[in-house]
Design a protein around this motif. Structure first.
Motif, PDB file in Angstrom:
ATOM      1  N   PHE A   1     -10.940  12.365   3.159  1.00 36.51           N
ATOM      2  CA  PHE A   1     -10.328  11.051   2.953  1.00 36.51           C
ATOM      3  C   PHE A   1      -9.371  11.151   1.787  1.00 36.51           C
ATOM      4  O   PHE A   1      -9.329  12.153   1.061  1.00 36.51           O
ATOM      5  CB  PHE A   1     -11.392   9.988   2.688  1.00 36.51           C
ATOM      6  CG  PHE A   1     -12.342  10.330   1.569  1.00 36.51           C
ATOM      7  CD1 PHE A   1     -12.009  10.095   0.237  1.00 36.51           C
ATOM      8  CD2 PHE A   1     -13.580  10.898   1.845  1.00 36.51           C
ATOM      9  CE1 PHE A   1     -12.872  10.410  -0.780  1.00 36.51           C
ATOM     10  CE2 PHE A   1     -14.447  11.221   0.829  1.00 36.51           C
ATOM     11  CZ  PHE A   1     -14.100  10.983  -0.500  1.00 36.51           C
ATOM     12  N   SER A   2      -8.615  10.118   1.589  1.00 39.02           N
ATOM     13  CA  SER A   2      -7.678  10.042   0.470  1.00 39.02           C
ATOM     14  C   SER A   2      -7.635   8.601  -0.009  1.00 39.02           C
ATOM     15  O   SER A   2      -8.036   7.672   0.692  1.00 39.02           O
ATOM     16  CB  SER A   2      -6.283  10.512   0.906  1.00 39.02           C
ATOM     17  OG  SER A   2      -5.777   9.672   1.931  1.00 39.02           O
ATOM     18  N   GLY A   3      -7.091   8.411  -1.220  1.00 41.75           N
ATOM     19  CA  GLY A   3      -7.014   7.069  -1.790  1.00 41.75           C
ATOM     20  C   GLY A   3      -7.179   7.114  -3.282  1.00 41.75           C
ATOM     21  O   GLY A   3      -7.523   8.136  -3.885  1.00 41.75           O
TER      22      GLY A   3
ATOM     23  N   PRO B   1      -8.521   3.324   0.464  1.00 41.59           N
ATOM     24  CA  PRO B   1      -9.014   4.540   1.122  1.00 41.59           C
ATOM     25  C   PRO B   1      -8.367   4.722   2.489  1.00 41.59           C
ATOM     26  O   PRO B   1      -8.155   3.754   3.233  1.00 41.59           O
ATOM     27  CB  PRO B   1     -10.522   4.292   1.243  1.00 41.59           C
ATOM     28  CG  PRO B   1     -10.828   3.225   0.241  1.00 41.59           C
ATOM     29  CD  PRO B   1      -9.605   2.385   0.147  1.00 41.59           C
ATOM     30  N   LYS B   2      -8.079   6.006   2.830  1.00 44.16           N
ATOM     31  CA  LYS B   2      -7.476   6.319   4.127  1.00 44.16           C
ATOM     32  C   LYS B   2      -8.209   7.516   4.721  1.00 44.16           C
ATOM     33  O   LYS B   2      -8.686   8.397   3.999  1.00 44.16           O
ATOM     34  CB  LYS B   2      -5.988   6.643   4.000  1.00 44.16           C
ATOM     35  CG  LYS B   2      -5.126   5.518   3.465  1.00 44.16           C
ATOM     36  CD  LYS B   2      -3.667   5.911   3.483  1.00 44.16           C
ATOM     37  CE  LYS B   2      -2.802   4.836   2.829  1.00 44.16           C
ATOM     38  NZ  LYS B   2      -3.094   4.697   1.382  1.00 44.16           N
ATOM     39  N   ILE B   3      -8.264   7.554   6.032  1.00 47.90           N
ATOM     40  CA  ILE B   3      -8.892   8.657   6.772  1.00 47.90           C
ATOM     41  C   ILE B   3      -7.874   9.192   7.751  1.00 47.90           C
ATOM     42  O   ILE B   3      -7.242   8.420   8.506  1.00 47.90           O
ATOM     43  CB  ILE B   3     -10.158   8.194   7.506  1.00 47.90           C
ATOM     44  CG1 ILE B   3     -11.162   7.613   6.506  1.00 47.90           C
ATOM     45  CG2 ILE B   3     -10.795   9.334   8.276  1.00 47.90           C
ATOM     46  CD1 ILE B   3     -12.393   6.996   7.171  1.00 47.90           C
ATOM     47  N   ASP B   4      -7.713  10.490   7.768  1.00 44.06           N
ATOM     48  CA  ASP B   4      -6.779  11.118   8.689  1.00 44.06           C
ATOM     49  C   ASP B   4      -7.195  10.846  10.129  1.00 44.06           C
ATOM     50  O   ASP B   4      -8.387  10.873  10.468  1.00 44.06           O
ATOM     51  CB  ASP B   4      -6.731  12.627   8.433  1.00 44.06           C
ATOM     52  CG  ASP B   4      -5.727  13.307   9.345  1.00 44.06           C
ATOM     53  OD1 ASP B   4      -4.524  13.081   9.180  1.00 44.06           O
ATOM     54  OD2 ASP B   4      -6.193  14.051  10.235  1.00 44.06           O
ATOM     55  N   THR B   5      -6.212  10.559  10.989  1.00 41.89           N
ATOM     56  CA  THR B   5      -6.494  10.188  12.369  1.00 41.89           C
ATOM     57  C   THR B   5      -7.207  11.307  13.120  1.00 41.89           C
ATOM     58  O   THR B   5      -8.170  11.071  13.870  1.00 41.89           O
ATOM     59  CB  THR B   5      -5.200   9.817  13.100  1.00 41.89           C
ATOM     60  OG1 THR B   5      -4.522   8.812  12.365  1.00 41.89           O
ATOM     61  CG2 THR B   5      -5.495   9.314  14.502  1.00 41.89           C
TER      62      THR B   5
ATOM     63  N   ASN C   1       0.831  -1.195   0.000  1.00 45.17           N
ATOM     64  CA  ASN C   1       0.000   0.000   0.000  1.00 45.17           C
ATOM     65  C   ASN C   1       0.865   1.244   0.000  1.00 45.17           C
ATOM     66  O   ASN C   1       2.019   1.235   0.493  1.00 45.17           O
ATOM     67  CB  ASN C   1      -0.931   0.019   1.211  1.00 45.17           C
ATOM     68  CG  ASN C   1      -1.949  -1.101   1.162  1.00 45.17           C
ATOM     69  OD1 ASN C   1      -2.310  -1.569   0.084  1.00 45.17           O
ATOM     70  ND2 ASN C   1      -2.420  -1.524   2.323  1.00 45.17           N
TER      71      ASN C   1
ATOM     72  N   ASP D   1      -3.535   1.755  -3.487  1.00 49.60           N
ATOM     73  CA  ASP D   1      -3.855   2.972  -2.750  1.00 49.60           C
ATOM     74  C   ASP D   1      -5.266   2.850  -2.189  1.00 49.60           C
ATOM     75  O   ASP D   1      -6.227   3.389  -2.748  1.00 49.60           O
ATOM     76  CB  ASP D   1      -3.741   4.181  -3.686  1.00 49.60           C
ATOM     77  CG  ASP D   1      -3.830   5.499  -2.910  1.00 49.60           C
ATOM     78  OD1 ASP D   1      -3.820   5.451  -1.658  1.00 49.60           O
ATOM     79  OD2 ASP D   1      -3.923   6.547  -3.557  1.00 49.60           O
TER      80      ASP D   1
ATOM     81  N   GLU E   1       3.386   2.559   2.899  1.00 46.80           N
ATOM     82  CA  GLU E   1       3.841   1.433   3.707  1.00 46.80           C
ATOM     83  C   GLU E   1       5.203   0.962   3.205  1.00 46.80           C
ATOM     84  O   GLU E   1       5.700   1.381   2.170  1.00 46.80           O
ATOM     85  CB  GLU E   1       2.830   0.294   3.654  1.00 46.80           C
ATOM     86  CG  GLU E   1       1.493   0.630   4.288  1.00 46.80           C
ATOM     87  CD  GLU E   1       0.529  -0.542   4.245  1.00 46.80           C
ATOM     88  OE1 GLU E   1       0.886  -1.578   3.642  1.00 46.80           O
ATOM     89  OE2 GLU E   1      -0.589  -0.426   4.805  1.00 46.80           O
TER      90      GLU E   1
ATOM     91  N   THR F   1     -12.834   1.064   3.865  1.00 45.59           N
ATOM     92  CA  THR F   1     -12.665   1.539   5.235  1.00 45.59           C
ATOM     93  C   THR F   1     -13.988   2.145   5.710  1.00 45.59           C
ATOM     94  O   THR F   1     -14.819   2.565   4.892  1.00 45.59           O
ATOM     95  CB  THR F   1     -11.527   2.573   5.328  1.00 45.59           C
ATOM     96  OG1 THR F   1     -11.305   2.907   6.689  1.00 45.59           O
ATOM     97  CG2 THR F   1     -11.885   3.845   4.562  1.00 45.59           C
TER      98      THR F   1
END
Length: 1310
Positions: free
Chosen positions: A636-638, A608-612, A532, A606, A535, A694
């Motif tokens: 979000f991003s991805g 999906p990601k969410i900022d903490t 990913n 890539d 990573e 996600t």
């Protein structure tokens, strides 16, 4: 068994007769059977058998006869004297004579006979044996028995192997047809296991087609199978057998059941062969004894052409490195069994005895990640878990025992005790895993080397070095060929240069036996990797040399540490590490070392990601008031494209009037407008792209006023001065705590509601002390929180000031008694009278007086126990108690039993002379003597308890809850013929004494009585019309309850006959009788004391049909002979006879002239001329007369002649003659219970005197015989023949001129 000839013995007669069983012929050797003897008969004859060649054929027969007959077997076309082929036996339990043909052959197809012989006769029956060839054995005679020149017959003996239609071959990209066949036969719970073995991980898409295939298969099976269930796939058992089974009911029991392995039929022999079929009722079990690797295959079971079971037997070469070991555990502990296998195995079979164990609440079955260590945990061990347990892997097994012991300390829940060491097993598994890995690597290296060697030995045009046959097609400066050897992982990944590689042509001859240095090689090459974005990614390979250096390439470009990657060399292992992957890092990477190369692809995903920080804000609950709007935003991003979904309580939200959703490439916004309290719940966003999914969860809380308080309202007190009640809090508090409750009151009859007060929300209870006696009030209750006030809960009308007294408490119980005090206790009343109980009044009554005095003079007793001290030693007192509430004291309780004020007593001793006075099936009575009183040790008994215990139970049950004072007792409600232990316990105020019981158990039954029939006037002969109901009631007396058997003509009664038994009688019922129900019915009543039998003959018949036309024949003056055609019922009714009546023109009345005629002709005498005669013939049986058959009118004319008198000359004539028989007596055989008619004709002058004799005893004066003499025709009628009527009958006639005799023998048939 004997081998006597089937021919009758010399010197004996042969009387042939038929048996009651069709197809059995009986030959009687003597004319008259002695009393108590009978000819042989076959009550159940052998049935015809059709069987497959090679199977075992069995014939069974049940015979009777007195004396006991001998049985032998024969056949039409040969002998049955070879004991290795034909085995005869006798089953004493079933009373069956058995002929077994061990292995049937084609030439044994024949008609077999059963001969049953004793000294009075012989019975014979036949049964056919048909043999069907099974496709594996040759028909007819063997080759050694054929003439060598008979080529035609030899050609017919070609062995034909029966094959099943093959399944279609598997096509690329499709499901294996074998998998479909297995799933159609398997239960749904085995789908996942079977699919996993074939590499299918998701079978849900297959269910629709699978259901259709199952429906078609069931339609096909329905043609030959009535019921099919409990289908079990093949499984290796602990005894070394591989078994699979099913429960099946065939439509035709003769249908062929065949087993196929890989499409070829498997012969099924007896249980001792390797492949066998065992049938028990409807259960079929197919087994393979001592399975070997060659037994692996695809097995199918067919009934005719329909498939009913399919299973796949896979034999894996696996063994136990560490077997399971014996385990000891205490009750409630867990026991653990572990084993280590020689190679990874997905799942082994755990079993206890013949039962497979599954993962569940009782058994926990686990497998290690390397699939070498297999564990089974037996949870919460009980005594029933004792026994042997088996671990079965492939065709090998390991066994161990579990011993469960009682825990002396009473502890539970500890981990089971394992005899082996877990660490040792883990080390053993790691060692085996390393061994397997080394073997795999050695095998791969050898295979690569073989591949390199087999690729072709060539030499290019510029160098003299021998090539490996795999090169890039170009030489270096020195004319040397650079060869590249790819690893196994790179065999399917060739670059453009590899696609253009061609074999080089050599210009010189090859040098034989040249040794080539192959150089460095790849032990393990690169493999494709997925990572990913953001990573860490790592690619590695291993060379055969620790000193070799190499280079890394990305899409053909050389990589260095300056390119943002980390290159590490650790001995023979080379690693390429990318710490933070980006999209541009996706490429083909290659590692080269000394002319060898290995390449693999790195794919960058890539998801999906969410900022903490944004996720933390999103997850916080959104709290709003009713009617306000709620909003959520989440960046979000991805990788694109992104699929965004919003959910509320797992229901997807779609754009609507009150739902607004706005989504961009980097953010999604949800807006819910005008929210209500019901909109509260969980809000979830789901973000998905091609690389993953996600989710984020938030919560919506909408604040509102609470719902009304919950009823019903419980009234705690309704007194003269106050009303107290309580309720339940609101079901929904509105999202915030209840601050208080608002109470309003309305007096009945008024319209005004007055506000009483606000009470805290934590205590939903209210007491209204401002009430007027006798008034009724209604209350309204509202709940309030920070958002507002709820709707109201209204109570029913509540009365105040009504005098309601409490109910009586329970009867006081004496806790203890002493000479100066008595301690009592009681329970509060169920009815409190609508107000609190404030105390109790306790009263006492001295025995012998009628006065009740109050004990608690100082005020009410607030507790439910009290010690009464105002008593006199030795006096007996009774006590009662009454409850007091705000209205006053209620009714007193029931007084307790009188108690004597004295110190505690010693328990009494054992009762004496305990005995059983009477018993029956549900009760027994006991009597005993009062135990003796021993001062200081055993006091006087004041009562007795009787206890019983069924023999199968461990706990005693008390028959009387209150002690009895009598020394006798009758125990009721026992089970018939059940066995009980009985004991009697003496008791007094000091407690119970020791029990006294019997040495032996008691059976609930009357005293033993031999069976006997109570009705003296029981009918022995019953006639019933066909179609009517036949009902026989037989009353008897017997103890214990007897076994009752009904037989018809010596065999069990047919199924349509209903038998109803009771302890006092038995009823036989034939709802709709038929003529075939006629026969002798025997009831046998038998118990342990003896047995008794009774015979009743039932004759089912119908109204007789009339005889045929009547013809008249006039040959002799004064007589006419009538003849007629027999009635159609004569063949079906052996008791049918005929009656003749006449009427003349003079008297005009019908008169019977003959009866009991068993022939079809009769001569009527005394026919007078000049009269007209009419005759009628009736058929007659037990039901009565048939309609008559009428004769034509008969008339003889009287001729008138001139009367002249001629006086003849007188001559002296002498007509005297000695007596003689014109028709002598004839031999007769009559069935028992029927009429018997004997007759003869005599003449003589003067008329002789006729005397009848039975065994030389005169019968003329015996009223049991009807003897007549009409015109010289002497006859005798026996109304009902019995065994005593057997013997010789003689008629003696005599006059003055002489004497004559005629005799005959009467045989009475049973």
């Amino acid at each position: 068994m004997t081998s006597k000839s089937s021919q009758k013995p010399k010197g004996l007669m042969a009387i042939r007769k038929r048996s009651r069983v069709p197809g059995v012929m009986i030959t009687q050797y003597v004319e008259k059977l002695p009393v108590g003897t009978s000819t042989p008969d076959i009550t159940r004859k052998p049935i015809a058998v059709t069987i497959q060649e090679g199977k075992k054929a069995v014939f069974k027969a049940i015979v009777i006869g007195e004396p006991v007959p001998n049985v032998r077997w024969g056949r039409n076309k040969g002998k049955v004297d070879d004991p290795e082929i034909y085995q005869t036996s006798f089953d004493e339990n079933a009373q069956e004579h058995i002929l077994e043909i061990v292995s049937v052959k084609q030439d044994q197809a024949d008609t077999y006979k059963c001969f049953v012989t004793n000294e009075y006769g012989q019975a014979v029956c036949t049964a056919a044996l048909n043999v069907i060839g099974d496709g594996f054995k040759k028909k007819g005679q063997t080759a050694t028995e054929q003439s060598p020149l008979d080529f035609r017959s030899m050609l017919k003996k070609t062995v034909v192997v029966k094959r099943k239609k093959q399944l279609p071959l598997r096509k690329e990209g499709e499901i294996d047809p074998k998998l479909w066949e297995l799933l159609v036969s398997a239960p749904r719970k085995d789908y996942e296991k079977i699919c996993f073995e074939y590499g299918v991980t998701d079978f849900r898409w297959m269910l629709k087609r699978l259901n259709q295939m199952k429906k078609e298969r069931k339609d096909e099976q329905a043609k030959v199978v009535e019921n099919l269930e409990n289908v079990k796939q093949i499984e290796v058992k602990h005894d070394g057998r591989a078994e699979f089974s099913l429960d099946m009911t065939l439509s035709d029991p003769n249908s062929a059941v065949n087993l196929y392995k890989d499409g070829i039929i498997v012969p099924l022999d007896d249980e001792n062969s390797r492949h066998s079929l065992k049938q028990t009722g409807t259960k079929y079990v197919f087994s393979i004894k001592d399975p070997q690797p060659e037994d692996a295959g695809f097995y199918q079971v067919d009934v005719e052409e329909a498939n009913v079971l399919t299973t796949d037997f896979q034999v894996t070469a696996v063994d136990f490195i560490a077997k399971i070991k014996d385990v000891k555990a205490f009750e409630s502990e867990d026991a653990v069994f572990k084993c280590v296998l020689s190679k990874p195995f997905n799942r082994i079979t755990w079993a206890k005895q013949d039962v497979s164990l599954e993962h569940g609440d009782k058994y926990e079955i686990t497998v290690s990640e390397d699939k070498l260590i297999h564990t089974m945990r037996v949870k919460d061990c009980k005594m029933a878990d004792n026994g042997a347990y088996y671990a079965i892997a492939g065709i090998t097994s390991s066994s161990a025992s579990l011993t469960v012991e009682d825990d002396p300390n009473g502890r539970s829940g500890r981990k089971g005790i394992q005899t082996g060491d877990d660490d040792d097993l883990t080390k053993l598994a790691l060692k085996q895993q390393a061994k397997l890995q080394k073997e795999k690597e050695d095998s791969e290296a050898a295979r690569r080397a073989q591949t390199t060697t087999d690729g072709g030995n060539g030499r290019d045009g510029s160098g003299g070095r021998i090539g490996d046959g795999i090169g890039d097609g170009s030489g270096d400066e020195n004319g040397k060929n650079i060869n590249l050897l790819k690893s196994e992982d790179d065999e399917n990944k060739k670059d453009d240069a590899d696609d253009k590689t061609k074999k080089r042509l050599t210009t010189g001859s090859l040098v034989p036996d040249t040794v080539t240095d192959r150089g460095v090689q790849f032990v393990s090459g690169l493999s494709d990797t997925v990572a990913n974005t953001g990573e860490r990614a790592e690619m590695s390979c291993k060379l055969s040399s620790d000193t070799s250096e190499g280079r890394w390439y990305k899409n053909g470009k050389l990589l260095t540490d300056e390119d943002g990657v980390t290159i590490i060399k650790d001995g023979a292992v080379h690693r390429l590490i990318i710490d933070c992957c980006k999209k541009e890092d996706a490429a083909v990477y290659r590692f080269e070392a000394e002319g060898r190369k290995s390449e693999a692809t790195l794919n960058i995903q890539d998801p999906p990601k969410i900022d903490t920080e944004a996720l933390g804000k999103f997850t916080k609950p959104v709290i709003i008031k009713a009617g306000e709007n709620a909003e959520w935003k989440l960046p979000f991003s991805g990788g694109a494209p992104m699929n965004i979904q919003w959910f509320k309580d797992d229901d997807e939200l779609l754009p609507a009037l009150n739902v607004k959703i706005q989504t961009s490439d980097t953010e999604s916004h949800l807006r819910l407008t005008k929210c209500q309290r019901k909109d509260s719940g969980e809000v979830k966003i789901k973000i998905k792209n091609e690389f993953g999914t996600t989710e984020a969860i938030s919560k919506l809380i909408v604040l509102d006023k609470p719902t009304p308080p919950q009823g019903p309202v419980e009234i705690l007190e309704s007194a003269i001065t106050s009303i107290e009640f309580k309720w339940k809090p609101p079901k929904d508090s509105g999202g915030c705590p209840i601050t208080n409750y608002v109470i309003e009151r309305q007096q009945l009859g008024r319209n005004k509601w007055s506000n009483l007060s606000d009470i805290p929300g934590s205590n939903p209870i209210y007491k209204d002390s401002d009430v007027e006696p006798g008034r009724r009030y209604c209350y309204r209750i509202r709940a309030r929180n920070t958002e507002g006030i709820s709707a109201y809960l209204q109570t029913e009308d509540i009365a105040a000031g009504v005098l309601r007294y409490p109910g009586p408490p329970t009867t006081p119980k004496v806790v203890s008694a002493f000479k100066d005090s008595i301690n009592l206790a009681w329970s509060p009343p169920c009815d409190t009278g609508g107000s609190k109980i404030v105390g109790y009044n306790l009263e006492k009554n001295k025995k012998g007086t009628n006065y009740w005095s109050l004990v608690n003079q100082g005020g009410p007793i607030t507790d439910t126990k009290y010690a009464v001290n105002d008593v006199f030693e030795g006096a007996a007192y009774a006590f009662r108690v009454s409850a007091i509430n705000l209205s006053g004291a209620g009714n007193p309780s029931i007084p307790c039993e009188p108690v004597i004020a004295r110190d505690p007593m010693k328990p009494p001793g054992k009762v004496m002379d305990l005995k059983l006075t009477s018993s029956d099936y549900t009760t027994f009575s006991l009597a005993w003597t009062k135990p003796k009183e021993i001062k200081g040790e055993e006091d006087e008994a004041q009562g007795y308890y009787v206890e019983i215990r069924p023999i199968e139970n461990l706990e005693w049950a008390r028959c009387n809850a209150i002690p009895i004072t009598l020394t006798s007792f009758t125990v009721l409600g026992l089970k018939t013929m059940a066995t009980y232990w009985v004991r009697v316990i003496a008791t007094n105020y000091g407690g119970d004494g020791e029990p006294q019981g019997f040495d032996n158990y008691i059976i609930a039954m009357p005293p033993p009585v031999k069976p006997k029939f109570k009705d003296r006037n029981m009918k022995t002969f019953v006639v019933e019309k066909s179609g009517n109901t036949v009902r026989l009631n037989i009353n008897f007396e017997a103890s214990p309850l007897p076994d009752i058997y009904w037989l018809k003509d010596g065999i069990p009664v047919p199924k349509h006959v209903t038998i109803t038994n009771s302890d006092k009688g038995s009823q036989l019922l034939i709802p709709t009788s038929e003529r075939s129900d006629s026969g002798i019915y025997t009831i046998t009543v038998k118990n342990m004391v003896g047995q008794e039998s009774f015979n009743v003959e039932i004759r089912v018949t119908d109204d007789p049909k009339p005889p045929g036309p009547v013809e008249l024949d006039h040959n002799i003056t004064g007589t006419v002979t009538l003849s007629w055609t027999p009635s159609p019922d004569e063949k079906r009714d052996d008791r049918l006879h005929y009656m003749v009546s006449k009427r003349d023109s003079f008297k005009r009345t019908w008169r019977t002239v003959a009866d009991n005629l068993f022939n079809h002709k009769f001569t009527v005498v005394n026919i007078l001329p000049g009269r007209e005669y009419n005759f009628r013939v009736f058929a007659k049986n037990d039901m009565g007369l048939s309609p008559p058959s009428k004769s034509p009118m008969f008339e003889t004319k009287k001729e008138k002649e001139k009367f002249t008198v001629n006086m003849p000359e007188t001559k002296s004539l002498d007509f005297q003659s000695p007596p003689t028989f014109t028709v002598p007596l004839k031999r007769r055989t009559s069935p028992q219970g029927y009429e018997c008619y004997m007759s003869c004709a005599v003449k003589g002058d003067p008329t002789p005197r006729v005397t009848w004799y039975h065994d030389n005893v005169s019968l003329n004066t015996n009223t049991n015989y009807l003897i007549t003499n009409v015109f010289g025709v002497c006859s005798m009628l026996i109304l009902r023949v019995g065994p005593k009527d057997n013997g010789e009958y003689k008629v003696v006639i005599q006059n003055k001129l002489g004497t004559a005799e005629s005799s005959m023998t009467l045989n009475v048939r049973e």
